[in-house]
Design an enzyme around this catalytic site. Structure first.
Site: not given
Length: 250
Positions: A119, A126-128
């Site tokens: 992620n 950051i991919c969340v």
């Protein structure tokens, strides 16, 4: 000859004609204008300042916050790699950027320390979900930081920015963990057995066995020591092989 001084945007006169004190003031104003703070309403600035002050004095476990004195919307953070993960023993630098629409819009998060994680993109993005569709104005900076730390424990391969890391996580966890540990050692300053010795399994159970003094072959007996030495050699050889494989894939 040097080119002429540009005209002042405030009065139209050449900049060189201004006294030094005024030049200092104008440069300070330019710095403030280049900051994102001026885009936030005063009440939002007060809320951000209050939360950042609280986070600095009482940070979450394993997280430290370093406010940017020149720009409150550029938050510098360090996160300790959680134990029991390939990131254990590492110290990861990251930053949160608060946009002009914060808190209506989520902040953007970036890892500054290179990390092998599904992620986290090549540029550190950051991919969340909490930074995207799950964001609400009621969520604070503390919640975001805790979520990012949890992401080191439970990666989400379904929303991978690093496709290779996401694929390895699903298909070959041992290879994924080896790659993640290697980059943690190189870039995260990992040290100590927590970052290199795998947890659980027969080896861990054997090393944690209680001592049985005076019993040959017990936890402290000569047979146990002999087997422990052979096991350590095998583990060292396996680590060396895994590290070579990971280096070839970098």
């Amino acid at each position: 000859m040097f080119p002429p001084w540009p005209p002042c945007t405030a009065c139209g006169r050449p900049v060189a004609q201004h006294p030094p004190k005024l030049l200092w003031f104008l440069s300070a104003v330019c710095e403030v204008r280049n900051s994102n703070v001026e885009n936030l309403p005063p009440h939002i600035i007060r809320l951000v300042y209050k939360e950042v002050t609280t986070l600095t004095a009482d940070p979450p476990d394993g997280i430290k916050v370093f406010p940017n004195e020149e720009d409150l919307t550029d938050l510098q953070v360090t996160i300790e790699g959680p134990e029991g993960t390939p990131y254990a023993g590492g110290l990861f630098r990251m930053k949160l950027l608060l946009g002009k629409d914060f808190p209506a819009s989520p902040p953007k998060g970036y890892f500054l320390t290179k990390i092998f994680h599904p992620n986290v993109g090549a540029n550190g993005e950051i991919c969340v979900n909490v930074l995207k569709r799950d964001w609400t104005a009621e969520l604070g900076i503390r919640h975001v930081l805790l979520t990012i730390k949890c992401l080191l424990i439970h990666p989400n391969p379904e929303s991978a920015l690093n496709e290779e890391a996401g694929r390895l996580l699903l298909e070959n966890y041992e290879e994924y963990a080896a790659r993640a540990r290697l980059l943690t050692e190189i870039h995260g300053g990992a040290s100590g057995p927590s970052a290199r010795v795998p947890t659980g399994g027969a080896a861990a159970a054997s090393s944690a066995a209680p001592a049985t003094p005076g019993v040959p072959g017990g936890a402290e007996g000569p047979m146990a020591k002999k087997h422990a030495g052979e096991r350590d050699k095998k583990l060292a050889a396996k680590k060396k092989t895994d590290k070579k494989r990971a280096l070839r894939r970098l």
